[in-house]
Design an enzyme around this catalytic site. Structure first.
Site, PDB file in Angstrom:
ATOM      1  N   HIS A 213       0.871  -1.184   0.000  1.00  0.00           N
ATOM      2  CA  HIS A 213       0.000   0.000   0.000  1.00  0.00           C
ATOM      3  C   HIS A 213       0.909   1.236   0.000  1.00  0.00           C
ATOM      4  CE1 HIS A 213      -3.890   1.973   1.479  1.00  0.00           C
ATOM      5  NE2 HIS A 213      -2.999   2.949   1.528  1.00  0.00           N
ATOM      6  N   CYS A 246      -4.059  10.546   4.771  1.00  0.00           N
ATOM      7  CA  CYS A 246      -4.284   9.990   6.102  1.00  0.00           C
ATOM      8  C   CYS A 246      -4.638  11.141   7.033  1.00  0.00           C
ATOM      9  CB  CYS A 246      -3.039   9.260   6.624  1.00  0.00           C
ATOM     10  SG  CYS A 246      -3.258   8.626   8.308  1.00  0.00           S
ATOM     11  N   ASN A 255      -2.874   8.264  -2.318  1.00  0.00           N
ATOM     12  CA  ASN A 255      -2.498   6.883  -2.609  1.00  0.00           C
ATOM     13  C   ASN A 255      -2.051   6.738  -4.064  1.00  0.00           C
ATOM     14  OD1 ASN A 255      -3.412   5.241  -0.167  1.00  0.00           O
ATOM     15  ND2 ASN A 255      -5.259   6.394  -0.612  1.00  0.00           N
TER      16      ASN A 255
END
Length: 305
Positions: A213, A246, A255
């Site tokens: 990730h 985040c 991301n």
């Protein structure tokens, strides 16, 4: 043009996180009907794992406070798994009551982030997850373990590999079916990725249980993904349109964009089952709902053809 490279997987499973990890970072609350339409469009594009929402207390993540309303609206989706994030047993109760069959818990490799995100130490958070995972497994529910701050922490700096391995192995020892390694602030580089994966293997965590990730803060998400693929990883997290960040780590930018990932994988001849044009159209549509252009380079390039 497709030009395969040697020693890469034939197929990659994309774990789409845009509807949860992406939308939870939006300043404005996205309407439930828009979220539901977004997930339906993602499924129609061929994505087979779409993280739908989070059963965290609304006080902490108000953007996902509509989980009970949203999840039933997805019951007609066939062919795509819809995992949900649960922080504790109360979150698990809420998810199971709605029929969720795949859950995820979210841990930290560093003490500072554990304190800020979970209000616990690393070991206290693992103790909190233990009954969650045990109950889920007893009910034959698939469990993913997220581990954040695997490469760097905005407060603690570089995170030692052995520290990450200890917490990762502890998560897996609880009974998690898979492990997602999070580069929460996007500081990883390919050698670091391969070293961490090798150390995990040496400690008994097999590659086929690991997902990656990556965040694209320094433009390294695709190169880090390729390093993971070269190691044998076949599960990659990504967010449609490059949404996300985040809320507890302000230096965490978006991301890895799912479209950017699919473009690279298609060029390598790696199967994903995703229709890139349909996915791009979905991200263009969502960008219109959010009132700003998608940060994905591939979305921008394909949408002006």
């Amino acid at each position: 043009m497709t030009v395969p490279a040697q020693d890469l997987p034939a197929r990659v499973r994309i774990h789409e996180v845009g509807a949860r990890d992406g939308l939870q970072n939006e300043k404005a609350v996205v309407p439930t009907e828009v979220k539901a339409e977004f997930i339906h469009r993602l499924a129609a594009s061929g994505l087979t794992t779409i993280e739908a929402t989070s059963f965290v207390h609304p006080k902490w993540v108000p953007q996902l406070a509509d989980a009970e309303d949203l999840f039933p609206r997805l019951a007609d989706i066939d062919g795509a798994a819809l995992p949900v994030l649960v922080p504790n047993e109360r979150g698990l109760d809420r998810a199971l009551a709605l029929g969720a069959r795949r859950i995820a818990v979210f841990g930290s490799a560093t003490e500072t982030f554990a304190a800020r995100n979970l209000n616990r130490t690393v070991d206290e958070s693992l103790a909190m997850f233990e009954p969650v995972v045990a109950r889920a497994k007893a009910d034959k529910v698939h469990v993913r373990g997220y581990l954040s701050m695997c490469f760097g922490d905005p407060w603690e700096g570089p995170v030692p590999v052995h520290q990450v391995v200890r917490v990762a192995k502890a998560l897996m020892d609880l009974g998690c079916d898979e492990l997602s390694l999070g580069d929460t602030i996007g500081v990883a580089t390919p050698g670091h990725v391969q070293t961490l994966l090798s150390e995990l293997n040496e400690e008994g965590v097999p590659t086929d249980t690991i997902g990656v990730h990556f965040h694209d803060t320094y433009g390294q998400a695709l190169s880090n993904t390729l390093a993971a693929l070269q190691h044998g990883v076949t599960t990659v997290d990504a967010s449609a349109g490059g949404l996300g960040g985040c809320p507890y780590a302000k230096s965490a930018t978006g991301n890895l964009a799912t479209e950017d990932l699919v473009w690279m994988l298609q060029g390598l001849g790696i199967e994903t089952g995703v229709d890139l044009d349909a996915l791009t159209a979905t991200s263009v549509w969502l960008a219109e709902q959010l009132g700003r252009p998608s940060p994905s380079r591939t979305v921008r390039a394909l949408s002006v053809r």
